[in-house]
Scaffold this active site. Structure first.
Site, PDB file in Angstrom:
ATOM      1  N   HIS A  40       0.818  -1.215   0.000  1.00  0.00           N
ATOM      2  CA  HIS A  40       0.000   0.000   0.000  1.00  0.00           C
ATOM      3  C   HIS A  40       0.854   1.269   0.000  1.00  0.00           C
ATOM      4  CE1 HIS A  40      -3.336   2.580   1.804  1.00  0.00           C
ATOM      5  NE2 HIS A  40      -3.873   2.043   0.725  1.00  0.00           N
ATOM      6  N   LYS A  46       3.124   4.506  -1.063  1.00  0.00           N
ATOM      7  CA  LYS A  46       3.047   5.471  -2.164  1.00  0.00           C
ATOM      8  C   LYS A  46       4.274   6.377  -2.110  1.00  0.00           C
ATOM      9  CE  LYS A  46      -1.659   4.745  -1.611  1.00  0.00           C
ATOM     10  NZ  LYS A  46      -2.447   4.332  -0.445  1.00  0.00           N
ATOM     11  N   ASP A  65      15.919  11.505  -8.391  1.00  0.00           N
ATOM     12  CA  ASP A  65      17.359  11.660  -8.162  1.00  0.00           C
ATOM     13  C   ASP A  65      17.774  11.456  -6.709  1.00  0.00           C
ATOM     14  OD1 ASP A  65      17.815  12.090 -10.821  1.00  0.00           O
ATOM     15  OD2 ASP A  65      17.969  14.272 -10.678  1.00  0.00           O
ATOM     16  N   HIS A  67      -9.644  10.502   2.055  1.00  0.00           N
ATOM     17  CA  HIS A  67      -8.599   9.525   1.790  1.00  0.00           C
ATOM     18  C   HIS A  67      -7.277   9.898   2.465  1.00  0.00           C
ATOM     19  CE1 HIS A  67      -6.048   6.805  -0.758  1.00  0.00           C
ATOM     20  NE2 HIS A  67      -7.123   6.031  -0.608  1.00  0.00           N
ATOM     21  N   LYS A  94      -4.397  10.474   5.339  1.00  0.00           N
ATOM     22  CA  LYS A  94      -3.974   9.707   6.500  1.00  0.00           C
ATOM     23  C   LYS A  94      -2.908  10.521   7.230  1.00  0.00           C
ATOM     24  CE  LYS A  94      -4.506   6.531   2.860  1.00  0.00           C
ATOM     25  NZ  LYS A  94      -5.797   6.026   3.034  1.00  0.00           N
ATOM     26  N   ASP A 154       0.261  16.870  19.879  1.00  0.00           N
ATOM     27  CA  ASP A 154       0.643  18.053  20.671  1.00  0.00           C
ATOM     28  C   ASP A 154       1.082  19.218  19.796  1.00  0.00           C
ATOM     29  OD1 ASP A 154       0.053  16.708  23.000  1.00  0.00           O
ATOM     30  OD2 ASP A 154       2.129  16.120  23.394  1.00  0.00           O
TER      31      ASP A 154
END
Length: 573
Positions: free
Chosen positions: A191, A193, A198, A470, A472, A477
Site C-alpha cells: 500500500h 506510495k 534523483d 482519503h 492519512k 501536541d
C-alpha cells in the site's frame, strides 16, 4: 483504497459461526482451486539501487542551495501538498527535473486522463536517459487499468509487480475467484506510495495515481494529503523503495505477461484525440528544477485508450521548486519491511509496523491528539491507547468517513462497532460528508493552503461527484506530524505494507492540524451520544441539518453494512 474489495471477503465467512457458510465455502474453494492458475517461479533478475550521489544532480544542488539560504541545522525540508493542483504539479516538476533516476511505488495507478499526462512526463524522462523504475502492487492491474503495464515495454523503463496474482486480468472479480486458493495472500497488499527523483526530492502520502486523486473524476473525488520532502530524508525513502524493488515478491512484468498479452488487454480501439503541439509537448531535455514546470495536455503515447478530459487538458498552475515554501525540520521515515506481505503468520512477518510505531508515538501525547483516517477500525490495542490518553486528560479528536462518503462500506461496518465505546470514553468523532463542495483539505474552500503551495483545485469535477476522505495523518501536541499511506485499522497494522514521514516541526504540525480542524468546522458532522442512540451534529452555521441516522446514506449502503457487519472480522476490513 486500503480494503481491496467492498463485499465481505470470503475469508471472513470462514470465521463465522454458520456451519452452512463453511460448507459452501469449502465446496467453492475445491471447485475453483482445481482450475486455478499459479504465479510462475521467480527468476534471477538484476538488483538495482537508488542514485548514490544526489548532490551531483541539479535537484541535489537545489536542496543544498536552499539549505544554505535557510541557515538552519536541520538538513531535510518539507511542504504539505494540500490541493489537487499542488499534488499533481509537484509530481510533474520532479519528473521533468530528474537527471539520473525516477522511482515510483504505488498501490494503484489508474489508466485515466491525469495518469496519461503524468506518465508521459515519466516516459519523457526515460527518453532523455533517466533510469525509471515503477513498482506497482498487482491487485488493481485489471481491465482498463492493465493498460498501465504497457509502460514496462518502453525503453528506459522497468516495471515490477509486487505480490502478483494469477488469473485473468479482464476483471477484478475474475482475478479474485481465480486466486481463492490463496485467499490469505490476496489480502496482503503493498500500500506504499512514493514518487522520488534523483534520490534528492520525494513525495509520499495518501494519493494513488488517477483522476479521483487529482480532481478529474466525475464519480468520486478523494480528499487527500501528501508531503513533498527534500534532502537526506529522501535517501531513507529511496532505501525503502530499494528493499521492495529487490525483494523476491517483486516480479518484472515481462515474467508474467508478454507485450502481445498486454496489448490484448486493451479494450476496444484507439479513440481520436486532438493534436498537441508547441509548449504542450514534453521536452527531450532535462528541465531546470528552478524553472516553473507547466502542466498541460501531452501526447497520448502511454495509454492509447484514454481520451483526455477538459479537466486535465486545462492549463494547471506551474510549480517552481526553487520557490516552493519549505520548512526545515528533523524527521524520520516509518516504513514496513516487504516481509510483512510474505507467506506465513501475519504477526511474525510484520514485526514492528508503521501503525505499531504510531501507537507508541500516540502514547507520548500530553495535550492533544488529532487523527485523520478514512478507514478507522481501531481494534483492542488502539482502544487501550485511547482510553489511557483520555484518563490522562489528553484530547483525542478523529476525522473519518461517514457511511455516505466511505468508498468501502465494509470498513464502516468495522468502525461502527467501536463508535459508542469511543464516544463513551470521551473521544471526539467527526464524520465527513459526501457533499464535495468545500470538502478539500486546503482550509480555504477550493484553494487555500497549509504550509504547501496553496494552488486552487484546478477545475475539478467535484461539483458533480461524491467526496470521500482519503487522507492519512496524525498530529501530536501540535509539534509532531505523521503523514503517509497508513490507515488506523488492523489491515494497515498487520496485512498491508505502509510508509509515512514523521516530521518534528510545530509549523508542519500546526498546518496539518488547521487542515483537519477546517474540515471539522466546514464539512463534517460531529457524532454524539443521544440516549440509546447517536446524534450527528452539523457545525455551527452549516446549511445542512442535524440528524439521528447515518447522514446522507441511502438504503442500499445501510443494508450492505448491516449485511456485512455480522460476518466480517476487524482484521479483514
Amino acid at each position: 483504497m486500503v480494503v481491496p474489495f467492498h463485499l465481505p471477503p470470503v475469508g471472513a465467512i470462514a470465521h463465522s459461526r454458520s456451519f452452512l457458510a463453511r460448507v459452501l465455502l469449502m465446496l467453492l474453494l475445491a471447485t475453483w482451486a482445481a482450475g486455478c492458475a499459479s504465479v510462475p517461479a521467480q527468476q534471477p533478475r538484476p538488483a538495482s539501487h537508488a542514485w548514490a550521489e544526489p548532490q551531483a544532480t541539479a535537484l541535489g544542488r537545489l536542496v543544498d542551495s536552499r539549505h544554505a539560504q535557510a541557515r538552519t541545522r536541520s538538513d531535510s525540508a518539507f511542504t504539505l501538498l494540500d490541493s489537487v493542483d499542488a499534488a499533481f504539479a509537484s509530481r510533474v516538476a520532479l519528473a521533468d527535473a530528474a537527471q539520473r533516476t525516477l522511482d515510483l511505488q504505488y498501490y494503484a495507478i489508474h489508466a485515466d486522463a491525469s495518469t496519461e499526462v503524468l506518465l508521459e512526463h515519466v516516459r519523457a524522462a526515460a527518453r532523455r536517459g533517466v533510469r525509471v523504475r515503477v513498482l506497482l502492487d498487482d491487485f488493481n492491474t485489471v481491465g482498463e487499468d492493465a493498460q498501465v503495464l504497457r509502460l514496462a515495454f518502453e525503453p528506459g523503463v522497468e516495471l515490477r509487480l509486487f505480490n502478483p496474482l494469477a488469473g485473468s486480468r479482464k476483471s477484478l472479480v475474475g482475478r479474485i475467484f481465480g486466486s481463492l486458493h490463496e485467499v490469505d495472500r490476496i489480502q496482503k497488499r503493498m500500500h506504499n506510495k512514493q514518487f522520488i527523483a534523483d534520490n534528492a526530492w520525494g513525495i509520499t502520502g495518501g494519493r494513488n495515481l488517477g483522476d479521483a486523486y487529482f480532481g478529474g473524476d466525475d464519480k468520486s473525488t478523494f480528499v487527500d494529503l501528501d508531503v513533498l520532502a527534500a534532502g537526506p530524508i529522501v535517501r531513507q525513502m529511496s532505501a525503502s523503495f530499494d528493499r521492495y524493488w529487490n525483494d523476491e515478491l517483486a516480479y518484472p512484468v515481462q515474467a508474467l505477461l508478454s507485450a502481445d498479452e498486454v496489448e490484448r488487454l486493451r479494450a476496444g480501439g484507439e479513440k481520436p484525440r486532438p493534436p498537441v503541439t508547441g509548449a504542450a509537448a514534453p521536452s527531450s531535455a532535462p528541465a531546470d528544477p528552478g524553472a516553473a514546470a507547466s502542466v498541460a495536455l501531452r501526447p497520448a503515447a502511454v495509454l492509447p485508450n484514454v481520451t483526455p478530459t477538459a479537466v486535465v487538458s486545462a492549463q494547471r498552475p506551474p510549480l517552481d521548486l526553487a520557490k516552493v515554501p519549505l520548512t526545515w525540520a528533523p524527521a524520520a521515515l516509518l516504513a514496513d519491511e516487504p516481509g510483512k506481505i510474505g507467506p506465513g503468520d501475519d504477526e511474525a512477518n510484520a514485526g514492528e509496523t508503521v501503525v505499531d510505531g504510531l501507537l507508541q508515538l500516540m502514547q507520548g501525547a500530553r495535550r492533544d491528539l488529532l487523527v485523520i483516517s478514512p478507514y478507522f477500525v481501531p481494534g483492542a490495542e488502539m482502544m487501550r491507547v485511547f482510553a489511557e490518553l483520555r484518563q490522562r486528560g489528553v484530547a483525542v479528536r478523529v476525522l473519518t468517513n461517514s457511511l455516505a462518503s466511505n468508498d468501502a462500506p465494509a470498513a464502516h461496518a468495522g468502525y461502527r462497532r467501536y463508535r459508542r465505546e469511543l464516544l463513551a470514553m470521551g473521544v471526539e468523532l467527526h464524520e465527513m460528508r459526501s457533499d464535495p463542495q468545500g470538502a478539500d483539505l486546503s482550509g480555504g474552500g477550493r484553494g487555500g493552503s497549509g504550509v504547501g503551495l496553496g494552488s486552487a483545485a484546478g477545475g475539478s469535477k467535484s461539483g458533480t461527484s461524491r467526496a470521500s476522505l482519503h487522507s492519512k495523518a496524525v498530529v501530536i501536541d501540535r509539534r509532531l506530524a505523521v503523514i503517509g499511506s497508513m490507515n488506523l485499522d488492523l489491515r494497515s497494522q498487520r496485512k498491508n505494507s505502509e510508509i509515512a514521514l514523521l516530521v518534528r516541526s510545530p509549523a508542519i504540525a500546526e498546518a496539518a492540524a488547521r487542515l483537519i480542524e477546517a474540515s471539522f468546522a466546514r464539512n463534517a458532522y460531529r457524532v454524539e451520544l443521544a440516549g440509546d442512540g447517536l446524534r450527528w451534529r452539523a457545525p455551527p452555521g452549516a446549511d445542512y441539518p442535524d440528524t439521528s441516522g447515518e447522514p446522507e446514506a441511502d438504503f442500499k449502503r445501510r443494508f450492505l453494512v448491516d449485511l456485512v457487519a455480522p460476518f466480517a472480522p476487524d482484521a479483514m476490513l
